[in-house]
Design a protein around this motif. Structure first.
Motif, PDB file in Angstrom:
ATOM      1  N   ALA E 160       0.797  -1.454   0.269  1.00  0.00           N
ATOM      2  CA  ALA E 160      -0.099   0.027  -0.090  1.00  0.00           C
ATOM      3  C   ALA E 160       0.578   1.690  -0.289  1.00  0.00           C
ATOM      4  O   ALA E 160       0.178   2.029  -1.014  1.00  0.00           O
ATOM      5  CB  ALA E 160      -1.484   0.009   0.990  1.00  0.00           C
ATOM      6  N   TRP E 161       1.975   1.207   0.453  1.00  0.00           N
ATOM      7  CA  TRP E 161       2.856   2.767   0.961  1.00  0.00           C
ATOM      8  C   TRP E 161       3.120   2.903  -0.315  1.00  0.00           C
ATOM      9  O   TRP E 161       3.245   3.751  -0.545  1.00  0.00           O
ATOM     10  CB  TRP E 161       3.485   2.363   1.781  1.00  0.00           C
ATOM     11  CG  TRP E 161       4.751   1.490   1.636  1.00  0.00           C
ATOM     12  CD1 TRP E 161       4.623   0.272   2.014  1.00  0.00           C
ATOM     13  CD2 TRP E 161       6.443   2.214   1.082  1.00  0.00           C
ATOM     14  NE1 TRP E 161       6.460  -0.118   1.617  1.00  0.00           N
ATOM     15  CE2 TRP E 161       6.632   0.724   0.732  1.00  0.00           C
ATOM     16  CE3 TRP E 161       6.552   3.064   0.440  1.00  0.00           C
ATOM     17  CZ2 TRP E 161       8.131   0.413   0.291  1.00  0.00           C
ATOM     18  CZ3 TRP E 161       7.691   2.559  -0.488  1.00  0.00           C
ATOM     19  CH2 TRP E 161       8.668   1.678  -0.390  1.00  0.00           C
ATOM     20  N   VAL E 162       3.616   1.807  -0.831  1.00  0.00           N
ATOM     21  CA  VAL E 162       4.197   2.266  -2.730  1.00  0.00           C
ATOM     22  C   VAL E 162       3.325   2.821  -3.413  1.00  0.00           C
ATOM     23  O   VAL E 162       3.870   4.361  -4.030  1.00  0.00           O
ATOM     24  CB  VAL E 162       4.446   1.144  -3.219  1.00  0.00           C
ATOM     25  CG1 VAL E 162       5.058   1.646  -4.957  1.00  0.00           C
ATOM     26  CG2 VAL E 162       5.732  -0.042  -2.395  1.00  0.00           C
ATOM     27  N   ARG E 163       2.198   3.044  -3.513  1.00  0.00           N
ATOM     28  CA  ARG E 163       0.906   3.493  -4.140  1.00  0.00           C
ATOM     29  C   ARG E 163       0.696   4.580  -3.283  1.00  0.00           C
ATOM     30  O   ARG E 163       0.188   6.162  -4.230  1.00  0.00           O
ATOM     31  CB  ARG E 163      -0.730   2.973  -4.276  1.00  0.00           C
ATOM     32  CG  ARG E 163      -0.124   1.413  -5.236  1.00  0.00           C
ATOM     33  CD  ARG E 163      -1.335   0.620  -5.325  1.00  0.00           C
ATOM     34  NE  ARG E 163      -1.536  -0.051  -4.833  1.00  0.00           N
ATOM     35  CZ  ARG E 163      -2.419  -1.890  -4.424  1.00  0.00           C
ATOM     36  NH1 ARG E 163      -3.455  -0.993  -4.594  1.00  0.00           N
ATOM     37  NH2 ARG E 163      -1.971  -2.454  -3.367  1.00  0.00           N
ATOM     38  N   ALA E 168       1.101  10.517  -3.764  1.00  0.00           N
ATOM     39  CA  ALA E 168       0.889  11.980  -3.612  1.00  0.00           C
ATOM     40  C   ALA E 168       1.998  12.276  -4.383  1.00  0.00           C
ATOM     41  O   ALA E 168       2.251  13.500  -4.770  1.00  0.00           O
ATOM     42  CB  ALA E 168       1.379  11.716  -2.029  1.00  0.00           C
ATOM     43  N   ILE E 169       3.375  11.622  -4.397  1.00  0.00           N
ATOM     44  CA  ILE E 169       4.053  12.969  -5.854  1.00  0.00           C
ATOM     45  C   ILE E 169       3.271  12.249  -6.655  1.00  0.00           C
ATOM     46  O   ILE E 169       3.692  14.384  -7.487  1.00  0.00           O
ATOM     47  CB  ILE E 169       5.696  11.503  -5.500  1.00  0.00           C
ATOM     48  CG1 ILE E 169       6.623  11.565  -4.398  1.00  0.00           C
ATOM     49  CG2 ILE E 169       6.073  12.088  -7.110  1.00  0.00           C
ATOM     50  CD1 ILE E 169       7.470  10.290  -4.965  1.00  0.00           C
ATOM     51  N   ALA E 170       2.398  12.151  -7.205  1.00  0.00           N
ATOM     52  CA  ALA E 170       1.903  11.929  -8.627  1.00  0.00           C
ATOM     53  C   ALA E 170       1.091  13.174  -8.763  1.00  0.00           C
ATOM     54  O   ALA E 170       1.237  14.720  -9.547  1.00  0.00           O
ATOM     55  CB  ALA E 170       0.968  10.879  -9.189  1.00  0.00           C
ATOM     56  N   ILE E 171       0.573  13.686  -7.464  1.00  0.00           N
ATOM     57  CA  ILE E 171      -0.981  14.538  -6.996  1.00  0.00           C
ATOM     58  C   ILE E 171       0.302  15.891  -6.934  1.00  0.00           C
ATOM     59  O   ILE E 171      -0.288  17.269  -7.629  1.00  0.00           O
ATOM     60  CB  ILE E 171      -1.614  14.041  -6.452  1.00  0.00           C
ATOM     61  CG1 ILE E 171      -2.388  13.541  -6.365  1.00  0.00           C
ATOM     62  CG2 ILE E 171      -2.304  15.716  -5.660  1.00  0.00           C
ATOM     63  CD1 ILE E 171      -3.494  12.138  -5.190  1.00  0.00           C
ATOM     64  N   VAL E 204       4.181  11.939 -15.902  1.00  0.00           N
ATOM     65  CA  VAL E 204       3.454  10.567 -16.991  1.00  0.00           C
ATOM     66  C   VAL E 204       4.044   9.269 -16.982  1.00  0.00           C
ATOM     67  O   VAL E 204       3.481   8.202 -16.795  1.00  0.00           O
ATOM     68  CB  VAL E 204       4.438  11.166 -18.381  1.00  0.00           C
ATOM     69  CG1 VAL E 204       3.324   9.582 -18.987  1.00  0.00           C
ATOM     70  CG2 VAL E 204       3.441  12.214 -18.700  1.00  0.00           C
ATOM     71  N   PHE E 205       5.227   8.821 -16.258  1.00  0.00           N
ATOM     72  CA  PHE E 205       6.101   8.062 -15.677  1.00  0.00           C
ATOM     73  C   PHE E 205       5.507   7.107 -15.192  1.00  0.00           C
ATOM     74  O   PHE E 205       4.911   6.368 -14.655  1.00  0.00           O
ATOM     75  CB  PHE E 205       7.595   7.772 -15.821  1.00  0.00           C
ATOM     76  CG  PHE E 205       8.557   6.650 -15.378  1.00  0.00           C
ATOM     77  CD1 PHE E 205       9.455   5.533 -16.324  1.00  0.00           C
ATOM     78  CD2 PHE E 205       9.057   6.208 -14.015  1.00  0.00           C
ATOM     79  CE1 PHE E 205       9.649   5.260 -16.337  1.00  0.00           C
ATOM     80  CE2 PHE E 205       9.410   5.098 -14.178  1.00  0.00           C
ATOM     81  CZ  PHE E 205       9.392   4.759 -15.439  1.00  0.00           C
ATOM     82  N   LEU E 206       5.143   7.619 -14.025  1.00  0.00           N
ATOM     83  CA  LEU E 206       4.921   7.158 -12.301  1.00  0.00           C
ATOM     84  C   LEU E 206       3.540   6.949 -12.246  1.00  0.00           C
ATOM     85  O   LEU E 206       2.741   6.596 -12.525  1.00  0.00           O
ATOM     86  CB  LEU E 206       5.297   9.140 -12.220  1.00  0.00           C
ATOM     87  CG  LEU E 206       4.849   8.328  -9.822  1.00  0.00           C
ATOM     88  CD1 LEU E 206       5.501   7.495  -9.980  1.00  0.00           C
ATOM     89  CD2 LEU E 206       4.908   9.977  -9.307  1.00  0.00           C
ATOM     90  N   LEU E 207       3.065   7.869 -13.851  1.00  0.00           N
ATOM     91  CA  LEU E 207       0.779   7.881 -13.782  1.00  0.00           C
ATOM     92  C   LEU E 207       1.505   5.880 -14.000  1.00  0.00           C
ATOM     93  O   LEU E 207       0.010   5.337 -14.109  1.00  0.00           O
ATOM     94  CB  LEU E 207       1.027   8.407 -14.298  1.00  0.00           C
ATOM     95  CG  LEU E 207       0.431  10.116 -13.313  1.00  0.00           C
ATOM     96  CD1 LEU E 207      -0.203  10.900 -14.488  1.00  0.00           C
ATOM     97  CD2 LEU E 207      -0.667   9.924 -12.704  1.00  0.00           C
TER      98      LEU E 207
END
Ligand SMILES: Nc1ncnc2c1ncn2[C@@H]1O[C@H](COP(=O)(O)OP(=O)(O)OP(=O)(O)O)[C@@H](O)[C@H]1O
Ligand SMILES: Nc1ncnc2c1ncn2[C@@H]1O[C@H](COP(=O)(O)OP(=O)(O)OP(=O)(O)O)[C@@H](O)[C@H]1O
Ligand SMILES: [Mg+2]
Ligand SMILES: [Mg+2]
Lengths: 260, 322, 410, 422, 391
Positions: E160-163, E168-171, E204-207
């Motif tokens: 869960a923490w990865v996501r 958080a970073i993506a947002i 984009v990569f992260l998404l």
């Protein structure tokens, strides 16, 4: 100086105290502007373009939000009151621009002026037709087709329909032919003599100061100077900054070569 | 255009101007030696009412001509007609007008302006949601970047853009709008809009500028300095035609005055002559236009009746036209 | 594709798969079946058989070979008043094990296939007026809202639908009488107008939302309402009253009594609205508010009140229109309003934006065009398209619409 | 079609019919969990009209799929646990709905997808499924163009020709020679119209209104029909065929109002339904209609409705394409049983076979058929829709077409059944 | 958590869908019309339909794809000319009615049974008739893959923490970008622009890392279509960026404010409006072509509702902004799916059945649309100050 009703201690009819107001949040156009009118007075407001004259009138009339300070009518606080309530209380207003209903006919425009008291419409209409005969002829024409000057007359007539006890005028003479300007000034003065308190913004500053009991000079949202009309008209600083010498020059040159 | 350069050299000099003007035919519609605008048989009717009915009018190149007349005389409508914003009722029936030798009978508003005749509006048309400087820059003519294809290549218009901006800055400063440069035009006060309108029209370096009540609502002190500017432009060769109700202004800068009433041209002449014309005084100026209104004597019934009489005269003049 | 098989009722011929096929039919004129007529059927392989039509006009034969067969009427056996132009017909029996039908065109002597184009035109004119009046009820409201607030209300169509759906609930399901139910529908719709303005449009006006933004809000509202209807009523057509309407006939015109009443109601209501707009103080006030709200307020008009009134009236009119529409067209569905939305806008524009009378005129024209154009040979698909095309053409000639006034420049 | 012949027209509201419905708790509503894929489950996706202007067709189709899944699970065949996941197909006015649903379904790795109802929507998504090698079975598409469209596309509704032929023959044997069509402009309407017209003309009759190429079709979803009805009546037809969906409810009263004798009116499967709640008694009396598929026994209808009531809280109001949806699902399950896996490719390979394309012993329920397959027999499944084996164009090679007559209370009653061949 | 991941995956799929890109392109065109020039074009779907028809019919009738493209654009161009010549002189509201009517007329004509052999009438043209010439160009090969070969499930088994961290970073990245873009998209200096670009790529990569979307390489809805569609979106955005920051763009905005004023300054308003109408229309046609690539040409699918969606997307993103149309389209479609899935996942069947949930989610979509416009009338990237004078 006649008609100055500033006997000290007299109760003000309208009073704006330290009004701070503006269109956008955080941008104040008026920065503590005060103005007072006593019964029977005619007040002139002059000042450079963008000084906040129209804004002051609008703030008094509830069209611009007052952030701080107060506006009182008699002893009622009318700060930020809804506009149509003010009309009910007898305040009349002629805006500087957009001052007619373009798609209504002239007669309908006037009827709108007396919206709150439909019973008296006939009588008041007749009175207005007397005052503005040229409007009478065109009463079925839509106001949107009128020329600049005609609009201005109509706007004035509309405000007069309801016989206000306080009249706020924003540049009523702009766009009028010279003789109509005179007529407008004098008519306003006459109305004023019947006890109506008039507050008038003008760029025709000299004439305005000539005819008004007292004047205010606004600059950058503050009342920079005030005094009786004559004082202001002859104050060299006011002349230099706001009045200019054009009218004077021409008058002088004229009286110079044309033997009176 | 050697003509014009000769004329402009002469015309910067008031004496030369007065001399030139004194030679004009002072009858309404009289001919001028070097007319930049020439109008023939223009009429415009609205329903049954004739708003404009100009038989003939010439405007001299390089001078400041004032067009005055009572409210509703048809001045604005006349402007609309010759600048292509309205079509004469008489179009195709003898109506003819030409600017700088170019016939404009069927020309659209934009081509009229491109030909060098630029106008302002009495009821201002500020482009509200654009900044003041953008408003100004729109005024400039012949911008390469306004071509769809070139617009995509910045290099092709960047230099011109800088020049235009510099010019706009200068004009804004003169019109006391420099501080408002980056504000939206919609947030300007009534008078400031008038100023912007005028400054914007000047951006296009017109051959002739047509101002519709430019000084109504403009602060007197500023008016004075702007008049100086307009005179300067005239001295550089620009022709000015303007409508104005402020007689001080008219008297101060106009070289020639044309009077309209009831849609027709009724008088022409130098300012002083026209303004002492009793008909003009009666129907337009009124007896009081330079008396002190502050005198309560004016509020007496007689005095008021007199003013009303004058207004009546103006009104009758208008009435005839219907 | 080959032929199918049919064991029509009463047809005693049963084709046996791969062995026999049936040829069958019923002899009838436009009025009735014709019994006791002799038919001769001839076919491949020298096949020839005579049959006589039965009591019900039916006949059939069994054949054993596929191929072309000719069915011929013995004209002498026809009753005196029955004639035929084509006494024989050739059919093709494609495959065994199936029934092949054969139709013979026989008519009574007085039969005429002609119909009067003129009568058709009269009938569709009346239908057009009827549609026009119903559209007018809705579009006048749309025009009022546009005229007063400048807003193009795309959710107006859903309000029309609402009128019909409320009618379904109150009258069909709730068992109220048509009149009581109808009045209730209009009252409820009026209330929704009042309520909408109170909770939605007025606050938005206060916040100074632009007109395009408001337009998108109406699109959102329209979407939400459409699916509300689907949610609560379902996606099927429902009817306000179940009975078939009574019909009156005037010369070439056949019209249901409901339609007559609906047209009468529309005329009366429209006249009342028109009177109110032109002759009353409030009517003028609506136009004043539309012209210049700030100045209207400065004249002592309570703009909010006026606008609220307009919303109330407009929604009541739309509801009434929807109810009548559901009655006249025999049903209402979640997207009924949506189907006519464009016609409403076209009507409003055709007449001149913001002029209520223009909307009336425009609606009548649109109604007439929609109903009459198919009679004049327009493909059925194109009847709305024709109305829209006329709108476009008219705007080219009169850009301000029929009753609109051109604007002054400068 | 032995099973259809014994189904006599039921007296309306036979109390026995509700009694004959199995107890409610014999149904299950097995919606798929996120992690169930075709790898281990018979994941039956659905792309069916839940919203939009065909949404009224949704409930019976959903019920068909749901009931089939419930029956499959009740049979408890080893390795074939089924679940269903119905997505919205929307309608043709907003294709992004069906596109998105197709994407969702593809991502969920289904064994088979049942849908769509409208040919237009099917065309929009058919390539997506084919590309991802997912079997799509439409229970309702009748467009001729879709015959043999792709190896991954099947249908359990017979193409237009089958029903059109039966309907046309019915009209012609009834002796009507001039036929007018009130037909909506949709693949379904025009396709069927063409077939009927062809048959009628082949029998010596003629088309007088709404014929192919006349342009008299009305747009789907239209609400006023006075012009069309006036038009068709002006052509003086002997019989009128109404080919439409829900629009029929507005068309019938208009026909009646303009003086048409409803006994000379014909309907098709799109609108032959129970109108007892919509029209005044006697309105439709004598009108006839056809529905492909042997009339599903009342028992089956009750089960469909019962499933629907239990799963969605609402009994069914009509049953259009319910049986076809049921059969589409059962066939997929049988194909999975036969191939021994629930992935889409297995189902694709065996779909035609279990319908009897390669011959086999007839069986009528999933449990029986599955048992026979396990016994190593070839089978021929004949379900409530009464379609014949799937042919090489992936269409039903034959179908029963029921002929219905409306009674005084506007209910459609089966009068006879014919078998139509493609 | 899995349900959430499922919903988000669905949204991601929709956000990336070529049809979203297609609508984004059409909205970019609409932005030129409405956002910059103030032309109330309510018939953008008509342009889309024409583009699609031109493209599909040509190929269907055995013409090469290039000709198809030309016909598509040509049809839109002619439509713009025919529509514009008479109507650009009308007041804005009238233009709206004329355009919406004209678009409807096109749709009626297209679906007319009389033209079955030419347009396929109501059934339209199946994608298989014209798609292959486009997929034939693909150099992506066959088979399927996920854009980024590893995803969150590969890190700490998708804990869960990865996501949460990833989200958080993506947002944060999205917020930073949006804030940046709201200042008009101007990046001072190369370093800044590079930083922004880097952030974008990282985002984009992260998404893709968080929401792995497996897909065909080439195929109906595969990466190839997506690649081309989004490539075109980028290209169109860039073209619009070049256009509107030029004096030509300034003219457009001037016309939006007051035509007469612009006319009085000697600009040929009609011609400029026509240019705008045509360019926006061409974008519309391109959008239409892309729209039908993974689907089929259906006249009904390009009707009023699509135009409404275009407006909605435009206003959500922010009219008269460069990136608004793209952002708006992505948000509109992704949010719609998000709402549907959320409703389906969290509204228990005992309250609403499947069908009701579906309908309910559309009610929510409608209401959400209202709320967005109400609370952010200028759109996400728009400038509120400008709006004040927009009446
Ligand atoms: N579009 C129109 N429709 C009807 N009447 C019009 C129209 N435009 C102008 N008029 C009438 O024509 C006459 C002349 O108007 P115009 O605006 O030209 O006057 P003007 O000389 O500019 O007056 P002012 O000094 O007051 O601006 C007026 O009486 C006006 O009412
Ligand atoms: N709607 C508005 N929104 C924001 N700012 C405004 C608005 N209207 C006026 N302002 C600003 O308020 C200031 C005062 O405007 P105001 O209209 O009161 O001036 P004024 O004194 O009446 O000038 P004028 O003599 O030119 O009419 C100006 O600087 C103007 O830019
Ligand atoms: Mg002011
Ligand atoms: Mg004027």
């Amino acid at each position: 100086m006649s008609g100055t009703g500033v006997a000290t201690g007299q109760r003000a009819v309208v009073e704006a105290k330290d009004v701070v107001a503006g269109y956008l949040p955080g941008v104040n156009i008026l920065n503590g502007c005060s103005l007072v009118a006593y019964p029977g007075e005619m007040i002139g407001i002059i000042g450079p373009n963008g000084a906040g004259k129209s804004t002051l009138l609008k703030a008094m009339f509830g069209l611009v939000k007052v952030h701080s300070g107060s506006v009182t009518l008699g002893d009622r606080d009318i700060t930020n009151l809804r506009t149509n309530q003010l009309v009910e209380m007898g305040v009349g207003f002629v805006p500087q621009t957009n001052n007619v209903f373009p798609s209504l006919t002239i007669e309908e425009n006037l009827r709108m002026g007396l919206f709150l008291r439909p019973k008296r419409i006939r009588e008041r209409l007749d009175a207005m037709w007397d005052l503005f005969p040229n409007l009478h002829e065109r009463r079925d024409r839509s106001a949107g087709a009128l020329s600049g000057g005609e609009r201005q007359s109509l706007a004035m007539a509309r405000a007069l329909m309801m016989e206000p006890s306080v009249l706020l005028l924003d540049e009523p003479s702009a766009g009028l032919s010279p003789v109509r300007q005179d007529e407008t000034f004098l008519r306003t003065r006459r109305i004023n003599k019947t006890g109506v308190c008039v507050v008038m913004v003008e760029q025709n500053a000299r004439r305005c100061l000539q005819i008004c009991d007292r004047g205010y000079v606004l600059d950058q949202g503050r009342d920079a100077h005030s005094g009786t009309g004559r004082e202001l008209a002859n104050d060299p600083k006011v002349i230099e900054l706001y009045l200019g010498t054009l009218a004077k020059d021409v008058d002088e040159s004229k009286s110079g070569d044309a033997p009176a | 255009m050697s003509d014009q350069t000769v004329a402009s050299r002469n015309l910067a000099d008031p004496v030369a101007r007065r001399e030139l003007v004194s030679g004009f035919d002072a009858s309404p519609g009289g001919s001028k030696p070097d007319s930049i605008l020439l109008v023939d048989k223009i009429t415009r009717q609205f329903g049954g009412m004739t708003a404009v009915d100009v038989e003939h009018l010439e405007v001299q190149r390089g001078l400041i001509t004032a067009l005055i007349g009572p409210n509703g005389a048809g001045k604005t409508t006349f402007f609309n007609l010759i600048t292509g914003f309205d079509r004469p009722t008489s179009a195709g029936k003898g109506a003819h007008w030409a600017f700088d030798g170019r016939t404009l009978d069927k020309t659209s508003a934009s081509s009229v302006a491109q030909a060098g005749m630029v106008r302002t509006f009495q009821l201002t048309k500020a482009l509200s949601a654009m900044t003041v400087i953008e408003n100004m820059m729109l005024g400039a003519q012949n911008q390469a970047g306004e071509n769809l294809f070139k617009s995509m290549f910045r290099g092709s218009w960047r230099k011109q853009e800088q020049e235009i901006e510099a010019k706009a800055d200068e004009l804004l400063a003169r019109f006391k709008l420099y501080e408002k440069k980056d504000d939206y035009a919609g947030s300007l006060s009534g008078g400031q809009r008038k100023l912007l309108e005028m400054a914007r029209a000047l951006m296009s370096d017109p051959k002739m500028i047509m101002l519709d009540e430019p000084m109504a609502g403009v602060n007197p002190a500023l008016t004075q300095s702007l008049l100086g500017h307009i005179q300067g432009l005239r001295d550089e060769g620009m022709t000015v035609l303007f409508v104005e109700h402020d007689m001080h202004v008219v008297r101060h800068i106009s070289d020639w005055v044309a009077v309209m009433a009831e849609g027709r041209l009724v008088a022409e002449g130098p300012a002083d002559t026209v303004m002492s014309n009793p008909a003009v005084i009666d129907a337009y100026l009124g007896a009081h236009h330079d008396t002190d209104l502050g005198d309560d004597a004016l509020l007496s019934d007689e005095a008021f009746e007199q003013i009303e009489g004058e207004v009546e005269a103006e009104r009758e003049a208008e009435e005839e036209q219907q | 594709m080959s032929s199918g098989a049919a064991n029509a009722v009463d047809t005693l011929c049963l084709a046996e798969a791969d062995k026999t096929a049936c040829i069958a039919g019923t002899l009838r004129t436009e009025a009735d079946v014709v019994p006791d007529v002799t038919l001769t059927i001839t076919g491949p392989g020298g096949f020839s058989e005579e049959v006589t039509t039965g009591e019900t006009g039916k006949w059939n034969v069994q054949v054993t070979e596929p191929g072309a067969y000719v069915v011929k009427i013995d004209e002498d056996s026809l009753p005196d008043d029955v004639v035929t132009d084509h006494p024989e017909v050739t059919i093709n029996v494609g495959r065994l094990g199936a029934t092949q039908a054969a139709t013979l065109d026989v008519r009574t002597g007085s039969y005429s296939a002609e119909s009067s184009k003129f009568d058709e035109l009269v009938q569709s004119t009346v239908n057009g007026l009827r549609l026009g009046l119903l559209l007018a009820l809705a579009s006048v409201g749309l025009s009022l809202i546009y005229g007063t607030t400048g807003l193009s209300n795309f959710a107006h169509a859903e309000q029309v639908t609402l009128g019909g759906i409320l009618g379904y609930y109150l009258i069909n399901r709730g068992g109220l009488s048509l009149i009581v139910g109808g009045i209730l529908v209009v009252v409820i719709c009026a209330f929704t107008g009042w309520f909408q303005d109170r909770v939605l449009w007025q606050p938005l006006r206060r916040r100074g939302l632009g007109l395009t933004q408001l337009m998108i809000v109406t699109i959102g509202l329209s979407l939400a309402l459409q699916y509300c209807y689907q949610y609560f009523v379902g996606a099927r057509t429902v009817r306000v009253v179940q009975d078939n309407p009574e019909v009156s006939t005037f010369g070439p015109i056949t019209i249901t009594n409901q339609s007559i009443v609906a047209m009468a109601i529309s005329v009366v209501v429209l006249a009342a609205v028109g009177y109110a707009l032109l002759r009353t103080r409030i009517g003028r006030a609506t136009r004043a508010v539309s012209d210049n709200p700030a100045l209207a307020a400065a004249s002592g008009i309570d703009t909010d009140k006026v606008i609220r009134l307009v919303w109330t009236v407009a929604m009541a009119l739309a509801g009434l229109s929807g109810l009548l529409y559901a009655l006249v067209t025999n049903g209402i569905k979640w997207d009924t309003g949506l189907q006519i939305l464009l016609l409403l806008f076209a009507a409003v524009t055709l007449g001149g934006l913001g002029t209520a009378f223009g909307a009336l005129l425009g609606a009548l024209i649109i109604g007439l065009v929609v109903e009459i154009s198919p009679v004049l040979g327009m493909p059925g698909d194109f009847k709305y398209a024709t109305a829209l095309l006329i709108l476009i053409l008219l705007l080219l000639v009169r850009p301000q619409g029929l009753l609109g006034k051109p604007q002054r420049v400068g | 079609g032995d099973d259809s012949n014994d189904s006599e027209p039921q007296a309306e509201d036979t109390p026995s019919s509700s009694e004959s419905a199995p107890a409610a708790d014999s149904f299950t509503n097995d919606e798929c969990a996120a992690n169930q894929t075709s790898a281990d489950t018979l994941r039956v996706g659905g792309i069916l009209p839940l919203t939009g202007n065909l949404a009224f067709l949704g409930p019976p189709e959903v019920a068909g799929v749901g009931l089939a899944v419930s029956d499959i699970n009740a049979a408890g065949v080893e390795g074939v646990a089924a679940c269903h996941d119905i997505q919205d197909s929307g309608d043709s006015t907003d294709m992004s709905v069906s596109t998105a649903s197709a994407g969702t379904l593809v991502a969920s790795k289904p064994s088979v997808v049942i849908g769509a109802a409208s040919s237009s929507v099917s065309l929009n998504v058919v390539d997506t499924f084919a590309d991802n090698k997912i079997v799509e079975v439409s229970p309702a598409n009748t467009a001729v163009d879709l015959s043999g469209y792709s190896p991954w596309y099947f249908r359990t509704a017979p193409p237009d020709g089958v029903q059109g032929n039966a309907l046309g023959t019915l009209i012609s044997t009834d002796g009507y020679s001039k036929v007018g069509f009130l037909v909506f402009n949709d693949t379904y309407g025009t396709g069927l119209r063409n077939a009927v017209q062809q048959t009628v003309e082949g029998a010596g009759g003629s088309c007088v209104y709404g014929c192919k190429g006349d342009g008299d079709e009305f747009p789907a979803g239209q609400t006023t029909f006075s012009a069309e009805v006036s038009g068709v009546l002006a052509a003086k037809p002997d019989a009128i065929v109404v080919l439409a969906f829900d629009e029929t409810k507005s068309i019938v009263p208009e026909l009646k109002a303009q003086g048409w004798d409803m006994a000379k009116t014909y309907f098709s499967d799109g609108n032959t339904a129970d109108y007892s709640a919509d029209f005044a008694k006697g309105t439709l009396e004598g009108a006839q209609g056809t529905i492909p598929g042997a009339d599903p026994e009342q028992g089956f209808k009750d089960r469909l409705s019962g499933w629907s009531e239990q799963a969605t809280g609402k009994p069914l109001k009509d049953y259009a394409y319910g049986a076809e949806s049921y059969d589409a699902t059962i066939l997929a399950a049988l194909a999975a049983v036969k191939g021994g896996a629930t992935d889409s490719e297995t189902i694709q390979k065996n779909y035609a076979a279990v319908s009897g394309a390669t011959g086999g012993e007839e069986c009528t329920s999933f449990a029986d058929c599955a048992a026979m397959i396990t016994d190593g027999k070839e089978i021929k499944y004949t379900g409530p829709s009464g379609i014949g084996p799937i042919d090489d164009e992936n269409d039903p090679s034959s179908a029963f077409v029921g002929i219905y007559t409306f009674n005084a209370s506007n209910k459609n009653e089966l009068t006879s059944t014919v078998e139509g061949k493609k | 958590m899995d349900t959430i991941q499922l919903i988000l995956n669905g949204m991601m799929r929709e956000a990336l869908s070529p049809q979203t890109a297609a609508v984004a392109i059409a909205v970019i065109g609409l932005n030129i019309h409405f956002g910059f020039t103030g032309l109330l074009n309510m018939g953008q779907s008509g342009f889309m339909l024409l583009g699609a028809y031109g493209f599909a019919i040509s190929i269907w009738h055995d013409l090469p794809m290039v000709v198809g493209l030309l016909f598509g654009f040509g049809a839109a161009l002619i439509f713009a000319l025919i529509l514009g010549a008479p109507t650009l002189k009308l007041r804005g509201d009238y233009l709206a009615i004329v355009t919406i009517s004209a678009a409807e007329i096109i749709r009626y004509v297209g679906r007319s049974a009389l033209l079955t052999d030419f347009t396929g009438s109501a059934q339209g043209i199946p994608g298989s008739q014209y798609r292959s010439s486009f997929t034939g160009l693909s150099f992506f090969g066959s088979g399927s893959f996920t854009l980024i070969p590893f995803n969150y499930t590969d890190v700490a088994d998708g804990a869960a923490w990865v996501r949460v961290l990833g989200w958080a970073i993506a947002i944060a990245i999205v917020v930073v970008l949006v804030l940046r873009l709201r200042r008009g998209g101007a990046f001072n200096g190369i370093a800044q622009a590079a930083l922004m670009g880097l952030l974008l790529v990282a985002g984009v990569f992260l998404l893709f890392f968080l929401f792995p979307v497996p897909n065909q390489r080439t195929g109906v809805n595969g990466w190839w279509v997506r690649f081309v569609a989004w490539g075109l979106v980028l290209l169109c955005t860039f073209v619009v960026y070049l256009l509107v920051r030029s004096p030509w763009g300034r003219l457009l905005r001037g016309i939006r404010e007051d035509e007469d004023a612009i006319r009085s300054l000697g600009k040929n308003v009609f011609s400029i409006k026509m240019q705008a109408l045509i360019i926006g229309g061409l974008f519309g046609a391109l959008g239409g072509i892309v729209y039908v690539l993974p689907a089929s040409v259906q006249p009904d699918s390009m009707g009023r509702s699509l135009t409404f969606f275009c407006y909605t997307a435009l206003l959500i993103g922010g009219a008269a902004t460069i990136f608004g149309p793209v952002l708006g389209a992505v948000i509109f479609f992704a949010a719609r799916i998000g709402i549907k899935y959320t409703a389906a996942a969290y509204v228990p069947d005992s309250i609403m059945n499947n069908q009701q949930t579906e309908q309910f989610s559309y009610i929510v979509v409608g209401v959400a649309l209202m709320l967005i416009v109400i609370f952010r009338p200028q759109g996400i990237l728009g400038n509120k100050r400008e709006l004040r004078f927009n009446v």
